[in-house]
Design a protein around this motif. Structure first.
Motif, PDB file in Angstrom:
ATOM      1  N   VAL A  51       8.512  74.669  16.069  1.00  0.00           N
ATOM      2  CA  VAL A  51       8.471  75.085  17.463  1.00  0.00           C
ATOM      3  C   VAL A  51       9.887  75.257  18.002  1.00  0.00           C
ATOM      4  O   VAL A  51      10.767  74.433  17.741  1.00  0.00           O
ATOM      5  N   ASP A 110      11.842  75.218  21.438  1.00  0.00           N
ATOM      6  CA  ASP A 110      11.793  74.870  22.858  1.00  0.00           C
ATOM      7  C   ASP A 110      12.903  75.668  23.536  1.00  0.00           C
ATOM      8  O   ASP A 110      14.068  75.281  23.527  1.00  0.00           O
ATOM      9  N   CYS A 122      15.282  74.261  26.832  1.00  0.00           N
ATOM     10  CA  CYS A 122      14.795  72.900  26.583  1.00  0.00           C
ATOM     11  C   CYS A 122      15.284  71.875  27.592  1.00  0.00           C
ATOM     12  O   CYS A 122      14.753  70.763  27.651  1.00  0.00           O
ATOM     13  N   ALA A 142      10.782  68.579  23.750  1.00  0.00           N
ATOM     14  CA  ALA A 142      11.152  68.659  22.332  1.00  0.00           C
ATOM     15  C   ALA A 142      11.120  67.290  21.668  1.00  0.00           C
ATOM     16  O   ALA A 142      10.642  67.141  20.533  1.00  0.00           O
ATOM     17  N   LEU A 192       7.558  66.301  21.057  1.00  0.00           N
ATOM     18  CA  LEU A 192       6.976  67.052  19.935  1.00  0.00           C
ATOM     19  C   LEU A 192       7.482  66.510  18.604  1.00  0.00           C
ATOM     20  O   LEU A 192       6.719  66.385  17.645  1.00  0.00           O
ATOM     21  N   ASP A 193       8.759  66.193  18.547  1.00  0.00           N
ATOM     22  CA  ASP A 193       9.311  65.592  17.327  1.00  0.00           C
ATOM     23  C   ASP A 193       8.616  64.272  17.023  1.00  0.00           C
ATOM     24  O   ASP A 193       8.300  63.972  15.859  1.00  0.00           O
ATOM     25  N   VAL A 218       6.247  67.383  14.813  1.00  0.00           N
ATOM     26  CA  VAL A 218       6.532  68.818  14.856  1.00  0.00           C
ATOM     27  C   VAL A 218       8.025  69.046  14.613  1.00  0.00           C
ATOM     28  O   VAL A 218       8.863  68.323  15.167  1.00  0.00           O
ATOM     29  N   SER A 219       8.365  70.020  13.790  1.00  0.00           N
ATOM     30  CA  SER A 219       9.755  70.412  13.590  1.00  0.00           C
ATOM     31  C   SER A 219      10.192  71.262  14.782  1.00  0.00           C
ATOM     32  O   SER A 219       9.598  72.315  15.041  1.00  0.00           O
ATOM     33  N   VAL A 220      11.179  70.811  15.519  1.00  0.00           N
ATOM     34  CA  VAL A 220      11.516  71.471  16.776  1.00  0.00           C
ATOM     35  C   VAL A 220      13.015  71.709  16.910  1.00  0.00           C
ATOM     36  O   VAL A 220      13.834  70.905  16.460  1.00  0.00           O
ATOM     37  N   GLY A 277      15.818  72.933  19.993  1.00  0.00           N
ATOM     38  CA  GLY A 277      15.978  73.136  21.424  1.00  0.00           C
ATOM     39  C   GLY A 277      17.178  74.012  21.729  1.00  0.00           C
ATOM     40  O   GLY A 277      18.263  73.782  21.185  1.00  0.00           O
ATOM     41  N   PHE A 312       9.456  80.985  14.147  1.00  0.00           N
ATOM     42  CA  PHE A 312       8.731  79.786  14.553  1.00  0.00           C
ATOM     43  C   PHE A 312       7.243  80.084  14.730  1.00  0.00           C
ATOM     44  O   PHE A 312       6.857  81.207  15.042  1.00  0.00           O
TER      45      PHE A 312
END
Length: 203
Positions: free
Chosen positions: A52, A54, A57, A63, A66-67, A71-73, A75, A109
């Motif tokens: 994802v 962000d 951000c 972010a 989500l991490d 989730v791999s994020v 920002g 993404f």
């Protein structure tokens, strides 16, 4: 210069975070955006190994959550003070200072999130360019989720949903959902909208 910077006398990252800390202390949910992103990734079969972006951000509130959920994020934000706060809270994550019109991350993404009124804070008349660049960073049939205030907000300009959808369409993005809140309350022509668009396959 973005409208965010244009306002002058902006708050520090810590001051901005104070609002969310107060809400959480009062027992209010502060993770509506992350909840919706998680739900969408699951619904569209992208939860496993999801990546994802962000975009806009800020101090990294979404972010970081989500991490925490696996989730791999990444920002991205233009404001160095906001990013400094994000880096202080989560130095292990990838934070980049760049303009959403021009940023080139060299990857795609599963979902791009634009929360916090990002679309009405970008530099005037760059909305179409921002969305085209975001679409360029999406996997085929990837998702773009954006929430923003409708009508005029203080000294900011305004972006209508018709114009937003038109810019999205030009970037190869089709509207697949719209709600009044991040909790997916039905949209009834109110003053705030959360929109879900999907990149056409092959785009």
């Amino acid at each position: 210069m973005s409208r965010w910077n244009d306002r002058g006398g902006g708050r520090s990252g810590a001051d901005y975070d104070g609002r969310w800390a107060a809400m959480e202390a009062a027992g209010e949910s502060v993770h509506g955006e992350a909840d919706l992103v998680s739900l969408l990734l699951e619904s569209y079969g992208r939860a496993a190994g999801a990546a994802v972006l962000d975009a806009g951000c800020g101090t990294g509130r979404v972010a970081i959550e989500l991490d925490r959920r696996g989730v791999s994020v990444v920002g991205v934000d233009l404001d160095p003070d906001m990013l400094a706060e994000a880096e202080l809270k989560a130095p292990e994550l990838c934070w980049l200072q760049d303009d959403l019109c021009e940023v080139d991350l060299g990857r795609r993404f599963d979902l791009i999130l634009m929360a916090g009124n990002v679309m009405i804070f970008v530099e005037p008349d760059t909305e179409a360019k921002v969305l085209a660049n975001m679409a360029r960073h999406l996997e085929s049939e990837g998702l773009l989720v954006a929430g923003f205030q409708l009508g005029q907000l203080g000294q900011l300009g305004q972006l209508s949903l018709d114009d937003y959808d038109r810019h999205c369409a030009a970037a190869g993005l089709s509207l697949v959902g719209r709600w009044a809140t991040w909790e997916q309350d039905r949209y009834r022509n109110g003053s705030y909208a959360v929109s879900l668009h999907q990149l056409s396959s092959g785009s």
